[in-house]
Design a protein around this motif. Structure first.
Motif, PDB file in Angstrom:
ATOM      1  N   GLU A  49       1.516 -39.286 -50.457  1.00 53.35           N
ATOM      2  CA  GLU A  49       0.831 -38.956 -51.532  1.00 53.35           C
ATOM      3  C   GLU A  49      -0.467 -38.346 -51.102  1.00 53.35           C
ATOM      4  OE1 GLU A  49       1.311 -38.971 -54.825  1.00 53.35           O
ATOM      5  OE2 GLU A  49       3.226 -40.090 -53.964  1.00 53.35           O
ATOM      6  N   PHE A  50      -0.831 -38.466 -49.819  1.00 59.66           N
ATOM      7  CA  PHE A  50      -2.034 -37.779 -49.403  1.00 59.66           C
ATOM      8  C   PHE A  50      -1.519 -36.393 -48.614  1.00 59.66           C
ATOM      9  CE2 PHE A  50      -4.679 -37.017 -45.261  1.00 59.66           C
ATOM     10  CZ  PHE A  50      -5.631 -36.581 -45.659  1.00 59.66           C
ATOM     11  N   ALA A  51      -0.298 -36.414 -47.970  1.00 62.31           N
ATOM     12  CA  ALA A  51       0.278 -35.015 -47.649  1.00 62.31           C
ATOM     13  C   ALA A  51       0.436 -34.356 -48.694  1.00 62.31           C
ATOM     14  CB  ALA A  51       1.787 -35.665 -46.736  1.00 62.31           C
ATOM     15  N   ILE A  52       1.235 -34.897 -49.802  1.00 67.44           N
ATOM     16  CA  ILE A  52       1.340 -34.013 -50.802  1.00 67.44           C
ATOM     17  C   ILE A  52       0.291 -33.254 -51.478  1.00 67.44           C
ATOM     18  CG2 ILE A  52       2.236 -33.783 -53.425  1.00 67.44           C
ATOM     19  CD1 ILE A  52       4.129 -36.367 -52.702  1.00 67.44           C
ATOM     20  N   TRP A  53      -1.159 -33.948 -51.234  1.00 64.82           N
ATOM     21  CA  TRP A  53      -2.207 -33.407 -51.913  1.00 64.82           C
ATOM     22  C   TRP A  53      -2.628 -32.213 -50.943  1.00 64.82           C
ATOM     23  CZ3 TRP A  53      -7.106 -33.160 -49.693  1.00 64.82           C
ATOM     24  CH2 TRP A  53      -8.037 -32.807 -50.605  1.00 64.82           C
ATOM     25  N   LEU A  54      -2.497 -32.558 -49.624  1.00 70.11           N
ATOM     26  CA  LEU A  54      -2.880 -31.542 -48.568  1.00 70.11           C
ATOM     27  C   LEU A  54      -2.105 -30.470 -48.665  1.00 70.11           C
ATOM     28  CD1 LEU A  54      -3.239 -33.897 -45.453  1.00 70.11           C
ATOM     29  CD2 LEU A  54      -5.042 -32.812 -46.817  1.00 70.11           C
ATOM     30  N   GLN A  55      -0.570 -30.522 -49.161  1.00 70.04           N
ATOM     31  CA  GLN A  55       0.216 -29.455 -49.399  1.00 70.04           C
ATOM     32  C   GLN A  55      -0.436 -28.463 -50.322  1.00 70.04           C
ATOM     33  OE1 GLN A  55       4.670 -28.670 -48.835  1.00 70.04           O
ATOM     34  NE2 GLN A  55       4.304 -29.622 -51.002  1.00 70.04           N
ATOM     35  N   VAL A  56      -0.540 -29.052 -51.491  1.00 71.13           N
ATOM     36  CA  VAL A  56      -1.109 -28.398 -52.776  1.00 71.13           C
ATOM     37  C   VAL A  56      -2.407 -27.725 -52.397  1.00 71.13           C
ATOM     38  CG1 VAL A  56      -2.258 -28.760 -55.099  1.00 71.13           C
ATOM     39  CG2 VAL A  56      -0.249 -29.878 -54.307  1.00 71.13           C
TER      40      VAL A  56
END
Length: 706
Positions: A92-99
């Motif tokens: 979930e942290f990685a998805i937020w970083l990508q956004v």
């Protein structure tokens, strides 16, 4: 993938995942036999971060090396199920970083971390626990920083300056509360009643029928194919045909002698027809009897009626309320269903009357129950993993045999014996009792021979309740299992708290009388369930506290409504009731220790006896006060209550019980045929009780002066 994790001995190498997979199956490292499939999936991880998160997950699973310790982590190496959760939160942290447009973990700044903290706290879809877990995932990832590639490392400084995640999400100290809903008393009483009936009344019939089912099911075409003995079509030779005819004639003759019908099945149009596949199973033949005219003529010539079902020819010997519990034999298709219901009925008896945790229950094995004749105790030994750690303090997935056995009452041992007779598996609660040869490369196939999990037990209990209620409707019994008032399914975790409730209150009723909850409590405290490691004393202290406060509030309400109290301890009774109801009602407990301490508070000690209420004061007590080991609380010995004791108070409710006893004694005293010594004894007791009632009423009209 599972390089440094102990694996279950039966695991095959082809079931193990490799690093390149986007779905890692971690189930082979779960040693609890009731463990569900546990996997880590990476297909939803952004590609730019996927390899690094895989590397991080591998480290969590296998690495015991040094890690960053800017803040205290629960353990050096998390348990397998915890790994799955941590990786999900890092994803979930990685998805937020990508956004946000961050390309690498190495590009993350302290500002990014602060913004992620704001994002987590601002998202109303997350509760406090979920927010803590999401932030905790970032901390776990940072803790493996030194073992990751340079481009995969978060900033050197610990996230959020090492502050506790509780403080980051604004979580306050939690008060002690038990969110597990008790099973409604009426529901639990009826469920236990019917479970005991299955174990004690129906078990022999179901077990015999199920064993016959197992024998016959091994003769089905599917079972033969699984063994590599594919059935021939029709009956390939004349010799086989003649042999089958002879077997059929012998079978029909046997059925006629015994008075059994032909195996039948009800067609969609309502008509009955012969169940030819079942005839083939009975004859242990591969011949397809449906399409051979010669077999039809033999069957018609027998003159036997066709049954409603393909019955198993095992007699029904069990009784319920003095009559056979079934009006028909058990059918082939009923047998596995009833066997499954018998299995879960045994589970209810064991789980409820032992106080075991779910995992401890589901990992029980054949031979776990033994009888200690010297001490007259039934003991259960079992495997456990909760709280079992290695020399580094990390959880040992394989667990260990518990050194302290559970001490249980006989119905629990009886239920275990029923399970050992029912099937041949080593574990008592296998996923499936009989696969009929249907074991393939599936999740079920991998779990065959392992234990059921909580969701399976929940469904089985639901089916048991439905069967019982249908049975009651069919036979006109007013003993259906009522719906739980919480409108929730009966799950494993609810049994322990419900048992604590029953022990604390000792309710009256048919099942309560038969089980004797005080006896259950004494037996349990002799073994592992009596230790604080088991968690059950905490459950019991919480329930006893709730019960004590309920008693005080109800007593205070009766006093305010005008209830009269007499006896030497009347004033002490009123003071304790009023103090307890006003000071402790609605009080929030923070720990189970606080519950035990409050239970020992002398200001709220009131004990209900038969026709009297004891207001314990050790200095005035004429009985031998008992001291409880867990909290040094002194309690009166009601079995040794002395009529002249200064601790006795009598409420209007107590006097009503005395009046009922007076009515019974008057009948005995009026009996001219009663022996003289009995007449004199009961006459003396009658006069004593009548004086108590008179004194109570006199003090109501003329209260004593202080």
């Amino acid at each position: 993938m599972l390089v440094n994790r102990p694996l279950r001995p039966e695991v095959q190498e082809r079931h193990l995942s490799v690093f390149a997979d986007d779905r890692w199956n971690l189930t082979p490292a779960l040693h609890d036999l009731n463990a569900r499939v546990s996997t880590v999936t990476f297909d939803k991880v952004p590609k730019r971060f996927r390899l690094h998160i895989k590397h991080f997950a591998w480290l969590l699973i296998n690495d015991r090396g040094p890690q960053r310790r800017a803040f205290r982590m629960p353990v050096d190496r998390p348990a397998i199920r915890t790994v799955v959760v941590i990786v999900r939160h890092v994803r979930e942290f990685a998805i937020w970083l990508q956004v946000r447009g961050v390309e690498r973990f190495a590009d993350v700044t302290q500002e990014d971390l602060d913004l992620y903290l704001e994002h987590v706290n601002a998202n109303e879809e997350f509760n406090l626990d979920q927010r803590m877990d999401l932030l905790g995932g970032v901390r776990w990832y940072w803790s493996r920083r030194d073992a990751l590639l340079a481009e995969a490392r978060l900033p050197e400084w610990p996230p959020w300056h090492g502050e506790k995640v509780q403080d980051l999400v604004g979580r306050r100290t939690q008060h002690m509360t038990n969110r597990t809903h008790r099973i409604s008393p009426d529901t639990m009483e009826a469920l236990l009643l019917w479970s005991l009936r299955f174990v004690e009344c129906f078990a022999d019939d179901i077990t015999r029928a199920y064993h016959e089912f197992v024998t016959l099911s091994a003769r089905t075409p599917r079972a033969r194919r699984a063994r590599g003995t594919s059935p021939a079509r029709y009956g390939s030779t004349q010799h086989q045909h003649e042999l089958t005819k002879q077997q059929l004639e012998a079978l029909l003759s046997h059925l006629k002698v015994k008075g059994f019908p032909l195996p039948g099945r009800r067609q969609p149009d309502g008509s009955l027809s012969v169940n030819y596949p079942h005839l083939s199973r009975l004859l242990n033949t591969t011949a397809n009897m449906r399409y051979v005219e010669g077999y039809h003529r033999i069957i018609e010539a027998s003159g036997l009626p066709i049954g409603e079902a393909a019955y198993l020819y095992q007699p029904v010997t069990g009784t319920l309320q003095g009559r056979p519990w079934r009006s028909t034999l058990i059918s082939y298709h009923e047998a596995p269903v009833l066997a499954r219901l018998l299995s879960v009925a045994c589970f209810v008896v064991i789980a409820y009357l032992s106080g075991m945790r779910a995992g401890e229950m589901l990992n029980l094995r054949r031979g776990c129950a033994t009888f200690d004749a010297t001490n007259d105790l039934w003991l259960i030994t079992g495997h456990h993993s909760k709280g079992v750690v290695d020399q580094d303090g990390n959880t040992k997935a394989e667990g260990e045999i518990r050194p302290d056995p559970w001490t249980v009452i006989e119905p629990v041992a009886t239920a275990i014996g029923v399970l050992e007779q029912l099937h041949d598996y080593d574990i008592l609660f296998p996923t499936t009792l009989n696969t009929e040869g249907n074991v393939g490369e599936t999740v079920l196939g991998q779990r065959t021979g392992l234990a059921r999990d909580g969701s399976m037990i929940k469904m089985d209990i639901t089916q048991l309740i439905a069967w019982v209620n249908d049975y009651c409707a069919q036979y006109g019994l007013p003993e259906a299992i009522p719906a739980d008032r919480h409108n929730r399914p009966i799950t494993i975790g609810r049994f322990r708290r419900t048992l604590a409730w029953f022990i604390a209150r000792k309710p009256r009723g048919l099942v309560a009388t038969a089980i004797q909850y005080g006896h259950v409590h004494v037996k349990m405290t002799l073994g592992y369930s009596g230790t604080y490691d088991s968690g059950f004393p905490d459950e019991l202290a919480f329930e006893q506290w709730l019960h004590r406060i309920e008693q005080l509030v109800e007593a205070d309400q009766r006093l305010q409504a005008g209830e009269h109290v007499s006896g030497p301890a009347a004033d002490a009774y009123k003071q304790r009731v009023q103090l307890g109801a006003t000071k402790f009602s609605g009080r929030v407990l923070r720990t189970s220790r606080e519950a035990r301490d409050l239970l020992g508070n002398p200001d709220i000690q009131i004990v209900q006896g038969l026709g009297m209420t004891c207001v314990p004061d050790p200095d005035k007590a004429l009985c031998q006060m008992k001291v409880e080991e867990d909290n040094a609380r002194s309690t009166p010995d009601l079995d040794d209550c002395r009529p002249r004791c200064g601790n006795i108070a009598r409420t209007d409710g107590d006097i009503d019980e005395i009046k009922q006893k007076i009515t019974e004694l008057r009948v005995i005293v009026a009996d001219a045929l009663a022996p003289t010594f009995r007449h004199q004894r009961e006459q003396h007791e009658l006069e004593r009780l009548e004086c108590l009632v008179t004194d109570h009423e006199r003090s109501r009209q003329h209260p004593p002066t202080r």
